[in-house]
Write a protein that holds these residues in place. Sequence first.
Motif, PDB file in Angstrom:
ATOM      1  N   PRO A   1     -15.259   1.211 -16.536  1.00 35.57           N
ATOM      2  CA  PRO A   1     -16.009   2.231 -15.785  1.00 35.57           C
ATOM      3  C   PRO A   1     -13.460   2.619 -14.795  1.00 35.57           C
ATOM      4  CG  PRO A   1     -16.166   0.672 -14.895  1.00 35.57           C
ATOM      5  CD  PRO A   1     -16.130  -0.108 -16.098  1.00 35.57           C
ATOM      6  N   PHE A   2     -14.268   4.095 -14.432  1.00 31.44           N
ATOM      7  CA  PHE A   2     -12.923   4.472 -13.970  1.00 31.44           C
ATOM      8  C   PHE A   2     -12.610   3.833 -13.011  1.00 31.44           C
ATOM      9  CE2 PHE A   2     -10.587   7.450 -11.781  1.00 31.44           C
ATOM     10  CZ  PHE A   2      -9.854   7.736 -13.008  1.00 31.44           C
ATOM     11  N   VAL A   3     -11.167   3.682 -12.332  1.00 28.37           N
ATOM     12  CA  VAL A   3     -11.571   3.114 -11.343  1.00 28.37           C
ATOM     13  C   VAL A   3      -9.559   3.806 -10.818  1.00 28.37           C
ATOM     14  CG1 VAL A   3     -10.775   1.019 -10.032  1.00 28.37           C
ATOM     15  CG2 VAL A   3     -11.937   0.737 -11.963  1.00 28.37           C
ATOM     16  N   ALA A   4     -10.336   4.349  -9.884  1.00 29.03           N
ATOM     17  CA  ALA A   4      -8.578   4.691  -8.947  1.00 29.03           C
ATOM     18  C   ALA A   4      -7.633   4.487  -8.499  1.00 29.03           C
ATOM     19  CB  ALA A   4      -9.531   6.191  -7.345  1.00 29.03           C
ATOM     20  N   LEU A   5      -6.826   5.068  -8.817  1.00 30.06           N
ATOM     21  CA  LEU A   5      -5.942   4.252  -8.914  1.00 30.06           C
ATOM     22  C   LEU A   5      -5.088   3.415  -7.509  1.00 30.06           C
ATOM     23  CD1 LEU A   5      -2.793   2.792  -9.953  1.00 30.06           C
ATOM     24  CD2 LEU A   5      -1.506   5.057  -9.654  1.00 30.06           C
ATOM     25  N   ASN A   6      -5.562   4.157  -6.422  1.00 27.10           N
ATOM     26  CA  ASN A   6      -5.411   3.923  -5.092  1.00 27.10           C
ATOM     27  C   ASN A   6      -6.342   2.182  -4.852  1.00 27.10           C
ATOM     28  OD1 ASN A   6      -7.114   6.477  -5.552  1.00 27.10           O
ATOM     29  ND2 ASN A   6      -7.757   5.186  -3.827  1.00 27.10           N
ATOM     30  N   GLU A   7      -7.225   2.223  -4.974  1.00 26.76           N
ATOM     31  CA  GLU A   7      -7.950   0.777  -5.111  1.00 26.76           C
ATOM     32  C   GLU A   7      -7.603  -0.218  -5.164  1.00 26.76           C
ATOM     33  OE1 GLU A   7     -11.728   1.233  -6.603  1.00 26.76           O
ATOM     34  OE2 GLU A   7     -11.986   3.473  -6.247  1.00 26.76           O
ATOM     35  N   LEU A   8      -6.157  -0.554  -6.180  1.00 24.34           N
ATOM     36  CA  LEU A   8      -5.297  -1.104  -6.167  1.00 24.34           C
ATOM     37  C   LEU A   8      -4.269  -1.678  -5.297  1.00 24.34           C
ATOM     38  CD1 LEU A   8      -4.227  -0.680 -10.219  1.00 24.34           C
ATOM     39  CD2 LEU A   8      -5.714  -2.937  -8.817  1.00 24.34           C
ATOM     40  N   LYS A   9      -3.652  -2.749  -5.235  1.00 25.00           N
ATOM     41  CA  LYS A   9      -2.849  -3.456  -4.536  1.00 25.00           C
ATOM     42  C   LYS A   9      -1.379  -2.968  -4.671  1.00 25.00           C
ATOM     43  CE  LYS A   9      -0.483  -7.343  -2.460  1.00 25.00           C
ATOM     44  NZ  LYS A   9      -0.516  -8.669  -2.327  1.00 25.00           N
ATOM     45  N   SER A  10      -1.309  -2.121  -2.855  1.00 28.37           N
ATOM     46  CA  SER A  10      -0.197  -1.337  -3.507  1.00 28.37           C
ATOM     47  C   SER A  10       1.244  -2.087  -2.764  1.00 28.37           C
ATOM     48  CB  SER A  10      -0.240  -0.278  -3.059  1.00 28.37           C
ATOM     49  OG  SER A  10       0.976   0.971  -2.267  1.00 28.37           O
ATOM     50  N   SER A  11       2.176  -2.073  -3.413  1.00 27.63           N
ATOM     51  CA  SER A  11       3.605  -2.399  -2.710  1.00 27.63           C
ATOM     52  C   SER A  11       4.206  -1.649  -2.633  1.00 27.63           C
ATOM     53  CB  SER A  11       4.495  -3.415  -3.485  1.00 27.63           C
ATOM     54  OG  SER A  11       4.059  -3.232  -5.192  1.00 27.63           O
ATOM     55  N   SER A  12       4.442   0.001  -2.419  1.00 27.69           N
ATOM     56  CA  SER A  12       5.547   0.708  -1.590  1.00 27.69           C
ATOM     57  C   SER A  12       5.655   0.831  -0.454  1.00 27.69           C
ATOM     58  CB  SER A  12       4.020   2.421  -2.151  1.00 27.69           C
ATOM     59  OG  SER A  12       4.237   1.951  -4.010  1.00 27.69           O
ATOM     60  N   ILE A  13       6.843   1.265  -0.438  1.00 30.73           N
ATOM     61  CA  ILE A  13       6.991   1.174   0.699  1.00 30.73           C
ATOM     62  C   ILE A  13       7.722   2.572   1.921  1.00 30.73           C
ATOM     63  CG2 ILE A  13       8.827  -0.408   2.727  1.00 30.73           C
ATOM     64  CD1 ILE A  13       9.266  -2.165   0.577  1.00 30.73           C
ATOM     65  N   ASN A  14       6.815   2.807   2.530  1.00 30.14           N
ATOM     66  CA  ASN A  14       7.245   4.384   3.605  1.00 30.14           C
ATOM     67  C   ASN A  14       6.556   5.103   2.222  1.00 30.14           C
ATOM     68  OD1 ASN A  14       8.023   2.934   5.556  1.00 30.14           O
ATOM     69  ND2 ASN A  14      10.246   3.216   4.618  1.00 30.14           N
ATOM     70  N   SER A  15       5.759   5.269   2.152  1.00 31.25           N
ATOM     71  CA  SER A  15       5.406   6.364   0.874  1.00 31.25           C
ATOM     72  C   SER A  15       3.676   6.256   0.703  1.00 31.25           C
ATOM     73  CB  SER A  15       5.381   6.036  -0.753  1.00 31.25           C
ATOM     74  OG  SER A  15       5.099   4.529  -1.056  1.00 31.25           O
ATOM     75  N   PRO A  16       3.217   7.867   1.063  1.00 32.73           N
ATOM     76  CA  PRO A  16       2.158   8.177   0.935  1.00 32.73           C
ATOM     77  C   PRO A  16       1.112   7.021  -0.156  1.00 32.73           C
ATOM     78  CG  PRO A  16       3.170   9.663   1.492  1.00 32.73           C
ATOM     79  CD  PRO A  16       3.830   9.337   0.330  1.00 32.73           C
ATOM     80  N   SER A  17       0.044   6.654   0.460  1.00 28.70           N
ATOM     81  CA  SER A  17      -0.802   6.267  -0.313  1.00 28.70           C
ATOM     82  C   SER A  17      -1.770   6.785  -0.645  1.00 28.70           C
ATOM     83  CB  SER A  17      -2.331   5.035   0.624  1.00 28.70           C
ATOM     84  OG  SER A  17      -3.240   5.981   0.724  1.00 28.70           O
ATOM     85  N   GLY A  18      -1.601   8.269  -1.263  1.00 28.45           N
ATOM     86  CA  GLY A  18      -2.412   8.793  -2.467  1.00 28.45           C
ATOM     87  C   GLY A  18      -4.112   9.117  -2.380  1.00 28.45           C
ATOM     88  N   THR A  19      -4.156   8.746  -0.947  1.00 26.93           N
ATOM     89  CA  THR A  19      -5.729   8.973  -0.273  1.00 26.93           C
ATOM     90  C   THR A  19      -5.785  10.506  -0.070  1.00 26.93           C
ATOM     91  OG1 THR A  19      -5.373   8.271   1.940  1.00 26.93           O
ATOM     92  CG2 THR A  19      -5.743   6.570   0.073  1.00 26.93           C
ATOM     93  N   MET A  20      -4.724  11.050   0.630  1.00 27.58           N
ATOM     94  CA  MET A  20      -4.848  12.956   0.946  1.00 27.58           C
ATOM     95  C   MET A  20      -4.910  13.365  -0.730  1.00 27.58           C
ATOM     96  SD  MET A  20      -4.023  12.411   3.683  1.00 27.58           S
ATOM     97  CE  MET A  20      -3.899  13.856   4.461  1.00 27.58           C
ATOM     98  N   ARG A  21      -6.441  13.737  -0.476  1.00 26.89           N
ATOM     99  CA  ARG A  21      -7.181  14.831  -2.163  1.00 26.89           C
ATOM    100  C   ARG A  21      -7.061  16.637  -1.293  1.00 26.89           C
ATOM    101  NH1 ARG A  21     -10.500  10.948  -0.834  1.00 26.89           N
ATOM    102  NH2 ARG A  21     -12.503  11.825  -1.055  1.00 26.89           N
ATOM    103  N   ASP A  22      -6.216  16.838  -0.052  1.00 26.30           N
ATOM    104  CA  ASP A  22      -6.145  18.360   0.136  1.00 26.30           C
ATOM    105  C   ASP A  22      -6.248  19.798  -1.450  1.00 26.30           C
ATOM    106  OD1 ASP A  22      -6.173  17.820   3.038  1.00 26.30           O
ATOM    107  OD2 ASP A  22      -3.995  17.629   3.245  1.00 26.30           O
ATOM    108  N   SER A  23      -7.389  20.383  -1.734  1.00 29.71           N
ATOM    109  CA  SER A  23      -7.356  21.355  -2.609  1.00 29.71           C
ATOM    110  C   SER A  23      -5.670  22.273  -2.442  1.00 29.71           C
ATOM    111  CB  SER A  23      -8.600  22.238  -2.337  1.00 29.71           C
ATOM    112  OG  SER A  23      -7.633  23.072  -1.211  1.00 29.71           O
ATOM    113  N   PHE A  24      -5.114  22.426  -4.103  1.00 29.72           N
ATOM    114  CA  PHE A  24      -3.836  23.105  -3.973  1.00 29.72           C
ATOM    115  C   PHE A  24      -3.969  24.310  -4.730  1.00 29.72           C
ATOM    116  CE2 PHE A  24      -3.663  19.564  -5.703  1.00 29.72           C
ATOM    117  CZ  PHE A  24      -2.821  19.370  -6.938  1.00 29.72           C
ATOM    118  N   GLN A  25      -2.780  25.198  -4.920  1.00 29.86           N
ATOM    119  CA  GLN A  25      -2.849  25.971  -6.330  1.00 29.86           C
ATOM    120  C   GLN A  25      -2.106  26.174  -7.420  1.00 29.86           C
ATOM    121  OE1 GLN A  25      -4.851  29.219  -7.024  1.00 29.86           O
ATOM    122  NE2 GLN A  25      -5.640  28.119  -5.020  1.00 29.86           N
ATOM    123  N   LEU A  26      -2.813  25.841  -8.782  1.00 35.90           N
ATOM    124  CA  LEU A  26      -1.606  25.641  -9.612  1.00 35.90           C
ATOM    125  C   LEU A  26      -2.189  25.676 -10.708  1.00 35.90           C
ATOM    126  CD1 LEU A  26      -0.508  22.005 -10.730  1.00 35.90           C
ATOM    127  CD2 LEU A  26      -1.051  24.382 -12.556  1.00 35.90           C
ATOM    128  N   GLY A  27      -1.290  27.640 -11.233  1.00 35.45           N
ATOM    129  CA  GLY A  27      -1.633  28.151 -12.121  1.00 35.45           C
ATOM    130  C   GLY A  27      -2.594  29.394 -11.256  1.00 35.45           C
TER     131      GLY A  27
END
Length: 311
Positions: free
Chosen positions: A179-205
Amino acid sequence: MDTKQRKIILAITLAYTVFILYFMFFGLGRTDTLDRETGHTFLFLPDGFFKLPSLSDLLHPTLMDIVGFGNIVAFIPFGILILLLYRVGFLRFMILFILSILVLETVQALTLLGSFDMNDVIQNASGAAIGFGAYRLGYRTEKIWTNIAATGISVVLLIIGVWGIFEVVDKALTKELGPFVALNELKSSSINSPSGTMRDSFQLGGQNVEPQYNAYSTEDKNMVTYTYTLDKKELYLYLNYGIPDQEDSHGSLRISADGQEYLSTSAEAQSHEIGMTSVYIQGANELTITLEGDVKIWDVGFREMKYDWNW
């Protein structure tokens, strides 16, 4: 068995052997493709030989379905005919039969009239083993027609049994996408970077994009790197990317794992396109995603390849 019967069976065996040899070396238009062959082909590792056509496949069979099934059925008579002529044990019979098939497969490859294919060897040997077993189960009386009928029934039952076993083994040895698993469910070792959980809508094209699982961007920085631990998983990584509607904006995306680059692409706002991609990654420990400029990625996730019994 009297001498006359033995001669008839021997003649049938020789005639059938000639037929099989003709099919192996000259059937399926092998001679027509001889001038297009550029080298010898040796396939020593079996690949998918457990996969026989299913009942639905047989309703609309492809050439490979017919060949795969025929590679077994065509060699069943040898398991019966040889035992009618000679008293031989199963192990000795199978060793001699497999050696003979190995020789024929080698000749096929060397003469460019086919390839040495270990799949064929296993399928042919399976057919001969079915014939051997059917003879042992069927020939138990002095009545020839009773023996023939019992042997025929045994052949059908053994084919069904082998078919079922092959399906089970194929299922056990074949990996499937989970099954599809969202990347942010994995353990992250990023430092001082957003987790990717923000899902605000945006305009593209000119389209309104609403991420379902996650969204990643540089968050007004020039470059941001996200790292996640994969734990040696075999997976397909999926993501969408693009530049939200802005003037004169651009950005780039790079995906690597354990130092090996799998994807590098750039995007421009003027293209007004949503990019979608998938990346196959096998056995890596750390995934790295690097974003530069105004590029945004969203609904990033993966589907892991696993054996059915390992879920």
